[in-house]
Design an enzyme around this catalytic site. Sequence first.
Site, short mmCIF file in Angstrom:
data_model
loop_
_atom_site.label_atom_id
_atom_site.label_comp_id
_atom_site.label_asym_id
_atom_site.label_seq_id
_atom_site.Cartn_x
_atom_site.Cartn_y
_atom_site.Cartn_z
N PRO A 109 -20.66 10.74 15.76
CA PRO A 109 -22.00 11.34 15.73
C PRO A 109 -22.27 12.24 16.94
CG PRO A 109 -22.11 8.99 15.28
CD PRO A 109 -20.73 9.27 15.77
N ASP A 110 -21.56 12.03 18.04
CA ASP A 110 -21.75 12.88 19.20
C ASP A 110 -20.79 14.05 19.23
OD1 ASP A 110 -23.85 11.66 20.74
OD2 ASP A 110 -22.50 9.97 21.06
N LEU A 111 -19.62 13.89 18.65
CA LEU A 111 -18.60 14.92 18.83
C LEU A 111 -18.29 15.75 17.59
CD1 LEU A 111 -16.28 13.03 21.33
CD2 LEU A 111 -17.75 14.99 21.78
N PRO A 115 -21.26 19.04 17.90
CA PRO A 115 -20.98 20.19 18.77
C PRO A 115 -19.81 21.05 18.28
CG PRO A 115 -20.33 18.14 19.84
CD PRO A 115 -21.08 17.77 18.60
#
Lengths: 421, 416
Positions: free
Chosen positions: A190-192, A195
């Site tokens: 979910p973080d990577l 982006p």
Amino acid sequence: MSSESNPSKASTASSEPAGGGALEGLKVVEFGRSLVGPVMGRFLALHGATVVKVESRRSLDVSRLMGPYGKEERTPDTGGTFANLNANKFGITLDLKHERGPELARRLMLWSDVVIENMGLTTLDDFGLGYASLAAENPGIIMASGTAQGHTGPHAHHPGWAVFMFALCGISELTGDPAGTPQYPTGLYPDLLPPRFGAIAILAALDYRRRTGRGQHLRVSQFESCAYVMAPQTLDYQVNGVVAQRTGNRSSWAAPHGVYRCRGEDRWLAINVTSEEQWRCLCQGIDRTDWLGDARFETLHVRKQNEDELDRLIEDWTSQHACEDAMRILQAAGVPAGRLSDGRDLSEDPQLAARGHSRVVDHSAVGRFSVESPAFRLSRTPASVDRPGPRLGEHTEHVFRDILGLPESEFADLESKGAFE
Amino acid sequence: MRDEFPVLSGYRLLELADEPGVLCGKVFADLGADVLKIEAPRGGPDRERAPFAGDRRGENTSLHFAAYNAGKRGLTLDLEREEGREIFLDLVARADFVIDSYAPGVLQTLGLEYASLARANPRIIHASVTPFGQEGPYREFASTEMVTSALAGLLYMVGEPGEAPVHTNFPMSVHAAAALDAATGLLVAHHERERSGLGQYIDVSAQEAAKWMTFDVALRWELEGAILRRAGAALEYAEGIRRRVHWRCSDGWVAFAVFPAPSSYKSARSLTEWMQEEGYETGAFGEASWEDLDYFDMSEKDILALEDPVAKFFEDRSMQELYDGALDRAILLAPAMTAREIVESPQLEALDFWAEVADPDRGGDARYPRFLRSSEVSVGVRRRAPRLGEHNQEVYENELGIPAERLRKLGDHGVV
């Protein structure tokens, strides 16, 4: 406190600004926090874009507080996470709540080609710095925003902490043994993922601007990025009504297919036999050609029926070997097999080293650590890790005086009045 | 104002890729590029991947294939034949990007490595996505997504301590990152090409893409000498300090935890209030003075005991009830969604996340996700995944100008 690199070490990264690279000349302002915004900026900075990261002493990028710490001193300048995620960037401090803060931020944003932000749903708008306001003055500006669940909709305001996003994005439910509790997935999808989508969108929008003169506001979110990748399973539910489940390490179309204990403490090998040919290779590779004529194992169908027994026998073999040795034996025989690497293994991994995966930075404030290049290597204009993330406010004067051309007296005046807090 | 001129229209990408690289072409197609998926005449391996529409196995029924190939045009071409290679190089001369996922060395054997493509078109940008990259001691390793994630450090970090680590069934957990990195690389190189006029080669390693999904694992070892380990359904946020994250509720699971941060303390108090309104014992959880707790000084047992009162409250409620309450009361809690909740999500509906696409081979209309919203252009799937060789005539005859008679012969000889 000094955080200059130590130039005496051969492996030391230069403290000089990034030069050259595929994106040389591209100007980026990043209002990034944690991972989603900063990682978009990181892809661009490592390829030579000038990325100015805006923080305030009143509102740090939270990754400055995440460690890990290689030295005794624990300050916003000594954590490894920030230093890694913000490599090659310029760092400034600017207080948007200062009476001249928004105006100075606006000048910087209008200098840039691209603004990256994941400050929350309305933070930039609240300071008059939203996309519509900037585009009215510069229709070519590109803004990329990252959120947890989008800017609008009934759940948009709910905070998007990574630990909860794993669950929301469907990853937790798919991780673990089918009969047990969902396991914490750890991999920062979910973080990577967002982006990565954001960087792709920015680069595509730059081409669009070159052809049309028009900029755009690009929006990615954690929820949408993960749900996008999940498309086979959302289609399966729509078309067949089937809800995908967690499956542990087994596969309905392959056996043996699992993780097997090796010699030593907490050492493991993943083995995936995905064809009958690989099954023959495995039996030959570990000198168990007797299994080839064994009625329990001769087809995938019976191997699946006798999988517990098969797994036990495979583990009898792996547990007599170091995982590296077992991996080499099986790979030499043509069987997909890989050691489960831990942190030390990764730092010493011969493949990552041979590819120049990361550059060792010996930083006086942070310590000695690796900064990874992106997983893609451009043959003619490769990425370059020039320096770790900036100290808080390290480039404030440089950016405002040399880039925006603020006179020395005005800079000093603003500084004394707290504009750069 | 939305413009129907999509962001990458006018560019063409040739895709010689299955799973590890397939999402790269998908993203290009969603952005409006013309993506030509080139498969061997018998079809690529992703056509045989489950799930299938109606559980009917067939070359045009795989939902896995549909999900990652919608929006592309489909060609068949036998690159092992000289005539096939000539046609491919003709296509390269008219393309901007190439992506492949062949094992290292295969394209060299065929005479179709980057140097040969660059002779046909010096502007071509060519990316290869492989498990471990083109060079190095693992370059020839046989791999799967699970094996790659093992060597990337991801697999070790998931599962119960002391038990075998466990792989996630999140699709393309590793290959999505690698394919997206390939797309980023292609567009970085494209930006440079606009200045230099030159293409280049891009070598993508799925191991590296996956390793960076847990970048803190190597960092923690290098800076603190600590080996991070898996912590089951909990998060180990400092060595030896685990916080339980996944909790059972009446129809599934929710994620909830209290972390050292003001919004998290507020969330804990808000949950306490809700529990009290509903007549639940809040015990130690309700009495905790969160600001004063030193988590680094508490044993795991203490923390579990502290949080224990919430378990009963969660068990008595459904995911939906708990999420509704969390949204209303600013509680940091999320339901562990499945594909069902995601398809039916009112949030995704409100975001106009889905694009409807007709696909009679796979049971009619289905909704495909978008990864991006733009103020200027529309992004997303415009057509269903191609049938095997569906666009052979359109491309070979109409665009390359191969006469119909020759195309028929190429078909007879199994080239297309």
